[in-house]
Design an enzyme around this catalytic site. Structure first.
Site, PDB file in Angstrom:
ATOM      1  N   TYR A   1       0.916  -1.085  -0.071  1.00 54.62           N
ATOM      2  CA  TYR A   1      -0.022  -0.084   0.169  1.00 54.62           C
ATOM      3  C   TYR A   1       0.902   1.181   0.039  1.00 54.62           C
ATOM      4  CZ  TYR A   1      -4.388   2.478   0.863  1.00 54.62           C
ATOM      5  OH  TYR A   1      -5.518   3.104   0.833  1.00 54.62           O
TER       6      TYR A   1
ATOM      7  N   LYS B   1     -18.209  -8.367   5.145  1.00 55.44           N
ATOM      8  CA  LYS B   1     -17.168  -7.737   5.807  1.00 55.44           C
ATOM      9  C   LYS B   1     -16.710  -8.045   7.118  1.00 55.44           C
ATOM     10  CE  LYS B   1     -16.589  -3.546   4.535  1.00 55.44           C
ATOM     11  NZ  LYS B   1     -15.086  -3.389   3.827  1.00 55.44           N
TER      12      LYS B   1
END
Length: 330
Positions: free
Chosen positions: A49, A325
């Protein structure tokens, strides 16, 4: 490679008792309530990231907590307030923390905990992409892939509230009818598979709905190229993810003869660019909270997991075809 990445990701984490930092004059002591595991969190753990926390670090970029105590210089928050992170890298997978006041945003206490815990990333991303790239009016349409993702579910609901039609592309899977039913219940107008994008039947779909002026891409590869073919001239495709780990391929003709625009979006960068624009941020958060209150925007499908079972939650979040999720309860 997938199993190795999963093992590496899970093995990097430990559950530890840390001494709480002393409360400074401008600090806020927060009891965390719930925090999701998002793809960006996994990417940060894997080191892929753009933002990486100095190690050792506490995982998690999103969540909701309750203020327990504030320093004497803190003016905007008080004990009992609900707060969410104002930016990336706060480290929300913890039971308690002491944070500088400017790293937190107050949220209304009357919205559900799971909605607040999942508010700062996916719904904000969906809201900005629907409002910042094309001037959409009721009756216009949007096409998106990864429609069952957290952002995808938010796009469906926000678009519905705005009167905008959605064409939602998902990967074929064993439980496809169940997924279609769930997305339709959220307000999707059409749910199709990536394979259908290439079929002549798409012409029939556009007899009842205008061709989209906006395409939202979270996948890349063939899915993106096929989705782009259905975009109106001068339409815009916004890329905000690359789940297929394949490049976005665009035919030259799409640029020359249809003048399509390709853009990118990253919520973290938007927050940086608008750090001094408190009006834009407050307006967006207020609009989203109003949708939640009216029942027009709900939390994505969630699986609630106690913090001590974090390994199972991490593993589940990295499995293919995941539509739920993982939320750590703190």
């Amino acid at each position: 490679a997938c199993i190795d990445a999963l093992f590496l990701c899970v093995s990097l984490f430990r559950l530890k008792d840390l001494e709480l930092a002393k409360l400074g004059d401008s600090d806020v002591h927060v009891k965390m309530l719930a925090a999701p595991i998002n793809p960006a969190d996994i990417n940060m753990i894997q080191g892929t990231y753009p933002i990486l926390s100095p190690l050792p670090a506490v995982g998690g970029n999103e969540g909701v907590g309750e203020v327990l105590e504030v320093g004497w210089r803190v003016a905007a928050l008080k004990p009992g307030d609900r707060v969410i992170p104002a930016s990336t890298g706060l480290g929300t997978w913890r039971t308690q923390g002491v944070f500088p006041e400017e790293t937190l945003l107050k949220v209304p206490g009357d919205i559900p905990v799971l909605s607040a815990a999942t508010l700062s990333v996916n719904p904000c991303t969906a809201y900005r992409m629907l409002t910042d790239f094309q001037s959409l009016a009721p009756g216009d349409s949007v096409i998106q892939n990864a429609a069952n993702s957290g952002v995808g579910q938010a796009v469906i609901q926000i678009a519905k509230a705005f009167g905008i039609k959605t064409i939602n592309v998902v990967r074929d899977r064993p439980d496809l009818p169940k997924l279609v039913e769930r997305l339709m219940a959220l307000g999707a107008d059409h749910v199709i598979t990536e394979e259908m994008l290439r079929k002549p039947e798409m012409k029939d779909l556009f007899k009842s709905i205008p061709k989209p002026r906006l395409a939202l891409n979270c996948v890349g590869g063939k899915s993106t190229t096929e989705m782009l073919r259905h975009l109106q001239p001068k339409g815009t495709m916004v890329t905000y993810g690359g789940m297929a780990k394949q490049p976005v391929m665009v035919p030259v003709s799409a640029f020359i003869f249809r003048d399509v625009r390709l853009r990118g979006f990253w919520m973290t960068q938007w927050r940086k660019d608008h750090a001094q624009d408190l009006e834009s941020l407050a307006g967006m958060m207020d609009a989203l909270c109003q949708l939640i209150r009216r029942g027009q925007l709900t939390a994505p499908a969630c699986t609630e997991v106690p913090l001590q079972d974090y390994k199972a939650a991490l593993e589940a979040s990295m499995k293919p075809f995941t539509s739920s999720k993982q939320i750590l309860l703190l």
